[in-house]
Each structure stands twice: as structure tokens, then as C-alpha cells.
Design a protein around this motif. Structure first.
Motif, PDB file in Angstrom:
ATOM      1  N   ALA A  47     -10.115 -11.396 -22.260  1.00  0.00           N
ATOM      2  CA  ALA A  47      -9.302 -12.558 -21.881  1.00  0.00           C
ATOM      3  C   ALA A  47     -10.159 -13.613 -21.194  1.00  0.00           C
ATOM      4  O   ALA A  47     -10.009 -14.816 -21.449  1.00  0.00           O
ATOM      5  CB  ALA A  47      -8.161 -12.120 -20.969  1.00  0.00           C
ATOM      6  N   ALA A  48     -11.084 -13.169 -20.338  1.00  0.00           N
ATOM      7  CA  ALA A  48     -11.968 -14.108 -19.651  1.00  0.00           C
ATOM      8  C   ALA A  48     -12.860 -14.851 -20.641  1.00  0.00           C
ATOM      9  O   ALA A  48     -13.081 -16.060 -20.504  1.00  0.00           O
ATOM     10  CB  ALA A  48     -12.824 -13.370 -18.624  1.00  0.00           C
ATOM     11  N   GLY A  49     -13.362 -14.151 -21.644  1.00  0.00           N
ATOM     12  CA  GLY A  49     -14.182 -14.802 -22.660  1.00  0.00           C
ATOM     13  C   GLY A  49     -13.418 -15.882 -23.399  1.00  0.00           C
ATOM     14  O   GLY A  49     -13.926 -16.987 -23.619  1.00  0.00           O
ATOM     15  N   LEU A  50     -12.180 -15.583 -23.743  1.00  0.00           N
ATOM     16  CA  LEU A  50     -11.354 -16.561 -24.450  1.00  0.00           C
ATOM     17  C   LEU A  50     -11.011 -17.748 -23.552  1.00  0.00           C
ATOM     18  O   LEU A  50     -11.051 -18.910 -23.993  1.00  0.00           O
ATOM     19  CB  LEU A  50     -10.064 -15.895 -24.944  1.00  0.00           C
ATOM     20  N   MET A  51     -10.676 -17.482 -22.289  1.00  0.00           N
ATOM     21  CA  MET A  51     -10.338 -18.570 -21.373  1.00  0.00           C
ATOM     22  C   MET A  51     -11.567 -19.402 -21.028  1.00  0.00           C
ATOM     23  O   MET A  51     -11.452 -20.601 -20.757  1.00  0.00           O
ATOM     24  CB  MET A  51      -9.694 -18.014 -20.111  1.00  0.00           C
ATOM     25  N   ARG A  52     -12.753 -18.791 -21.047  1.00  0.00           N
ATOM     26  CA  ARG A  52     -13.983 -19.561 -20.838  1.00  0.00           C
ATOM     27  C   ARG A  52     -14.205 -20.517 -22.005  1.00  0.00           C
ATOM     28  O   ARG A  52     -14.609 -21.666 -21.811  1.00  0.00           O
ATOM     29  CB  ARG A  52     -15.178 -18.626 -20.669  1.00  0.00           C
ATOM     30  N   VAL A  53     -13.937 -20.052 -23.218  1.00  0.00           N
ATOM     31  CA  VAL A  53     -14.020 -20.924 -24.389  1.00  0.00           C
ATOM     32  C   VAL A  53     -13.052 -22.098 -24.232  1.00  0.00           C
ATOM     33  O   VAL A  53     -13.399 -23.257 -24.498  1.00  0.00           O
ATOM     34  CB  VAL A  53     -13.709 -20.143 -25.677  1.00  0.00           C
ATOM     35  N   ASN A  54     -11.833 -21.799 -23.788  1.00  0.00           N
ATOM     36  CA  ASN A  54     -10.839 -22.858 -23.598  1.00  0.00           C
ATOM     37  C   ASN A  54     -11.278 -23.837 -22.516  1.00  0.00           C
ATOM     38  O   ASN A  54     -11.048 -25.056 -22.622  1.00  0.00           O
ATOM     39  CB  ASN A  54      -9.485 -22.238 -23.226  1.00  0.00           C
ATOM     40  N   HIS A  55     -11.897 -23.318 -21.466  1.00  0.00           N
ATOM     41  CA  HIS A  55     -12.387 -24.191 -20.406  1.00  0.00           C
ATOM     42  C   HIS A  55     -13.475 -25.126 -20.929  1.00  0.00           C
ATOM     43  O   HIS A  55     -13.474 -26.326 -20.616  1.00  0.00           O
ATOM     44  CB  HIS A  55     -12.921 -23.343 -19.246  1.00  0.00           C
ATOM     45  N   VAL A  56     -14.395 -24.593 -21.722  1.00  0.00           N
ATOM     46  CA  VAL A  56     -15.435 -25.435 -22.315  1.00  0.00           C
ATOM     47  C   VAL A  56     -14.806 -26.519 -23.194  1.00  0.00           C
ATOM     48  O   VAL A  56     -15.244 -27.678 -23.187  1.00  0.00           O
ATOM     49  CB  VAL A  56     -16.425 -24.588 -23.141  1.00  0.00           C
ATOM     50  N   GLY A  57     -13.766 -26.159 -23.934  1.00  0.00           N
ATOM     51  CA  GLY A  57     -13.064 -27.152 -24.743  1.00  0.00           C
ATOM     52  C   GLY A  57     -12.528 -28.289 -23.906  1.00  0.00           C
ATOM     53  O   GLY A  57     -12.559 -29.459 -24.326  1.00  0.00           O
ATOM     54  N   GLU A  58     -12.060 -27.977 -22.706  1.00  0.00           N
ATOM     55  CA  GLU A  58     -11.528 -29.014 -21.829  1.00  0.00           C
ATOM     56  C   GLU A  58     -12.642 -29.829 -21.172  1.00  0.00           C
ATOM     57  O   GLU A  58     -12.462 -31.012 -20.888  1.00  0.00           O
ATOM     58  CB  GLU A  58     -10.633 -28.382 -20.767  1.00  0.00           C
ATOM     59  N   VAL A  59     -13.794 -29.211 -20.926  1.00  0.00           N
ATOM     60  CA  VAL A  59     -14.959 -29.967 -20.460  1.00  0.00           C
ATOM     61  C   VAL A  59     -15.338 -31.005 -21.512  1.00  0.00           C
ATOM     62  O   VAL A  59     -15.586 -32.181 -21.210  1.00  0.00           O
ATOM     63  CB  VAL A  59     -16.146 -29.024 -20.189  1.00  0.00           C
ATOM     64  N   GLN A 145      -5.138 -25.519 -33.603  1.00  0.00           N
ATOM     65  CA  GLN A 145      -5.360 -24.330 -34.434  1.00  0.00           C
ATOM     66  C   GLN A 145      -6.144 -23.268 -33.670  1.00  0.00           C
ATOM     67  O   GLN A 145      -5.856 -22.075 -33.765  1.00  0.00           O
ATOM     68  CB  GLN A 145      -6.101 -24.735 -35.712  1.00  0.00           C
ATOM     69  N   HIS A 146      -7.127 -23.719 -32.924  1.00  0.00           N
ATOM     70  CA  HIS A 146      -7.959 -22.829 -32.120  1.00  0.00           C
ATOM     71  C   HIS A 146      -7.105 -22.106 -31.064  1.00  0.00           C
ATOM     72  O   HIS A 146      -7.226 -20.896 -30.869  1.00  0.00           O
ATOM     73  CB  HIS A 146      -9.056 -23.667 -31.487  1.00  0.00           C
ATOM     74  N   LEU A 147      -6.212 -22.831 -30.396  1.00  0.00           N
ATOM     75  CA  LEU A 147      -5.365 -22.225 -29.371  1.00  0.00           C
ATOM     76  C   LEU A 147      -4.361 -21.250 -29.982  1.00  0.00           C
ATOM     77  O   LEU A 147      -4.041 -20.217 -29.384  1.00  0.00           O
ATOM     78  CB  LEU A 147      -4.646 -23.319 -28.582  1.00  0.00           C
ATOM     79  N   GLU A 148      -3.864 -21.569 -31.156  1.00  0.00           N
ATOM     80  CA  GLU A 148      -2.961 -20.647 -31.848  1.00  0.00           C
ATOM     81  C   GLU A 148      -3.675 -19.327 -32.144  1.00  0.00           C
ATOM     82  O   GLU A 148      -3.086 -18.248 -32.011  1.00  0.00           O
ATOM     83  CB  GLU A 148      -2.455 -21.279 -33.140  1.00  0.00           C
ATOM     84  N   SER A 149      -4.945 -19.409 -32.527  1.00  0.00           N
ATOM     85  CA  SER A 149      -5.694 -18.184 -32.800  1.00  0.00           C
ATOM     86  C   SER A 149      -5.905 -17.380 -31.517  1.00  0.00           C
ATOM     87  O   SER A 149      -5.904 -16.146 -31.541  1.00  0.00           O
ATOM     88  CB  SER A 149      -7.047 -18.516 -33.443  1.00  0.00           C
ATOM     89  N   HIS A 150      -6.041 -18.051 -30.392  1.00  0.00           N
ATOM     90  CA  HIS A 150      -6.210 -17.352 -29.121  1.00  0.00           C
ATOM     91  C   HIS A 150      -4.927 -16.652 -28.690  1.00  0.00           C
ATOM     92  O   HIS A 150      -4.983 -15.589 -28.065  1.00  0.00           O
ATOM     93  CB  HIS A 150      -6.668 -18.323 -28.036  1.00  0.00           C
ATOM     94  N   LEU A 151      -3.798 -17.231 -29.015  1.00  0.00           N
ATOM     95  CA  LEU A 151      -2.534 -16.560 -28.706  1.00  0.00           C
ATOM     96  C   LEU A 151      -2.425 -15.238 -29.458  1.00  0.00           C
ATOM     97  O   LEU A 151      -1.793 -14.294 -28.983  1.00  0.00           O
ATOM     98  CB  LEU A 151      -1.349 -17.471 -29.056  1.00  0.00           C
ATOM     99  N   ALA A 152      -3.053 -15.183 -30.619  1.00  0.00           N
ATOM    100  CA  ALA A 152      -3.049 -13.933 -31.392  1.00  0.00           C
ATOM    101  C   ALA A 152      -4.092 -12.949 -30.868  1.00  0.00           C
ATOM    102  O   ALA A 152      -3.953 -11.738 -31.061  1.00  0.00           O
ATOM    103  CB  ALA A 152      -3.308 -14.240 -32.870  1.00  0.00           C
ATOM    104  N   LYS A 153      -5.139 -13.458 -30.204  1.00  0.00           N
ATOM    105  CA  LYS A 153      -6.240 -12.601 -29.760  1.00  0.00           C
ATOM    106  C   LYS A 153      -6.085 -12.111 -28.328  1.00  0.00           C
ATOM    107  O   LYS A 153      -6.653 -11.074 -27.963  1.00  0.00           O
ATOM    108  CB  LYS A 153      -7.566 -13.362 -29.884  1.00  0.00           C
TER     109      LYS A 153
END
Length: 209
Positions: A47-59, A145-153
Motif C-alpha cells: 500500500a505504501a508503494g502505491l501511495m508513494r506512486v500517487n504522491h509522486v503523481g501529485e508532485v 485510469q492509473h488510480l482505477e488500477s490502484h483501487l484494484a491493487k
């Protein structure tokens, strides 16, 4: 505001994007849900890995909106980019909060991601408002699309992360639609493919680093 005032505000936004300390105007989604006692170590790390990816997206989003706002020709487009950027700052703060809850960290490559995205945003802004808005719309579509895939992961029992990602997804849809309604054009397929390739590189790197 004076030019100096605007510079200080934008510099503060850039600094908070890169080193942390973003302030959200909205409360963190899922903050009222039970804590993560049921998450196992492997689930927390994933979960942390995925949320780190999301954080980078927001950066990256902060850098893009800031640079495109500088070169927007019309004041109404500047205001639209500013509003969307404020909501993206909420996302940045939410992801940062969630990473701390999971006992993890933001990406060590954030300065690199910010600088690269700022340069891309400048190029899009210089191309003109219609192309710049089209870039926003395509970016938000790919992020959705990327966030939808994270909801599945994400782990099924990680309700806090899921609440954050779902609200982010809803906001990104609105931002993309706003860009199209403001006059954004569809980007050529080659540019869309390059954007997807860059996104894959960022995702693979940010998940671990």
C-alpha cells in the motif's frame, strides 16, 4: 498581489511539493475509518508503494499546473489552473499523510520529478492555451485510469488508502472535463503514447524509491 508576493507563494508551493509539508484545504478522506491493525506487513509495504506512486503523481501535477499557469494567455484559464492546482495540493497532502500512517516515506526522487514536469508544463504552455489544456485533459485521463488500477491493487482492508484514491479519481475527472470545456484539444496519438511510457517509468521507480 505584487509580483514578489506571487513569486513567494509559488516558491512555497514548489518547496512543499518537493520536501513535504503540503497543506490540505479539505479533510483527508477516510480519516474517520478504523485504523490499520488488520494490515499485515506485506500489505502495508505494498500500500505504501502505491501511495508513494500517487504522491509522486501529485508532485508532478503541482509542477505542471504551476508552469502552465505562468504561460496561460487568458486570465480565466489561469484561474481554472489555479483552482485545479489547489485541489491537487489536497491530494499531495493526503498522500503524504497516508504514507506517514503506513510508516513509509515519499519518493527520494521528488526533486527530479518536479523539475522534469515543470519543464514539460512550460513546453505545453508555450504551445498555446488550446494545446496546454489538451495536455491537462490527457494527463488527467491517464491519471484517472492509473488510480482505477490502484483501487484494484490496494489491499481490500486498506479502507483509508482506498478512500483517498477514490476521491482523487473523482477530482481528476472534474479537472480533465474542465480543461476540455475551456477549449482543450485532443493530443496526437504519438504524444499520448510518449506520456504513457513516461508514466510507466515514473511508476516503476516511485514504487520502490
Amino acid at each position: 498581489m505584487t509580483l514578489l508576493d506571487r513569486f513567494i507563494i509559488e516558491f512555497d508551493t514548489a518547496l512543499r511539493s518537493v520536501v513535504g509539508g503540503a497543506n490540505a484545504h479539505r479533510s483527508t478522506p477516510g480519516s474517520d475509518l478504523n485504523f490499520d491493525a488488520s494490515l499485515e506487513l506485506a500489505e502495508r509495504e505494498h500500500a505504501a508503494g502505491l501511495m508513494r506512486v500517487n504522491h509522486v503523481g501529485e508532485v508532478c501535477a503541482q509542477a505542471l499546473y504551476q508552469s502552465q499557469k505562468i504561460f496561460a494567455r487568458k486570465s480565466e484559464i489561469q484561474e481554472m489552473l489555479h483552482r485545479s492546482g489547489q485541489e491537487e495540493m489536497d491530494h499531495l497532502a493526503w498522500c503524504e499523510t497516508r504514507l506517514k500512517e503506513l510508516g513509509s516515506h515519499t519518493s527520494y526522487l521528488n526533486p527530479f520529478w518536479y523539475a522534469g514536469s515543470f519543464a514539460i508544463g512550460m513546453a505545453a504552455g508555450l504551445a498555446g492555451d488550446r494545446w496546454s489544456l489538451g495536455f491537462v485533459a490527457e494527463t488527467e485521463k491517464q491519471v484517472e485510469q492509473h488510480l482505477e488500477s490502484h483501487l484494484a491493487k490496494l489491499p481490500e482492508n486498506d479502507h483509508r488508502s482506498r478512500a483517498i484514491v477514490n476521491q482523487m479519481r473523482l477530482d481528476e475527472i472534474e479537472h480533465g472535463q474542465a480543461a476540455l470545456h475551456a477549449g482543450g484539444v485532443s493530443l496526437p496519438n504519438p504524444i499520448q503514447r510518449v506520456m504513457k511510457l513516461m508514466s510507466k517509468v515514473m511508476t516503476a521507480s516511485a514504487y520502490k524509491i
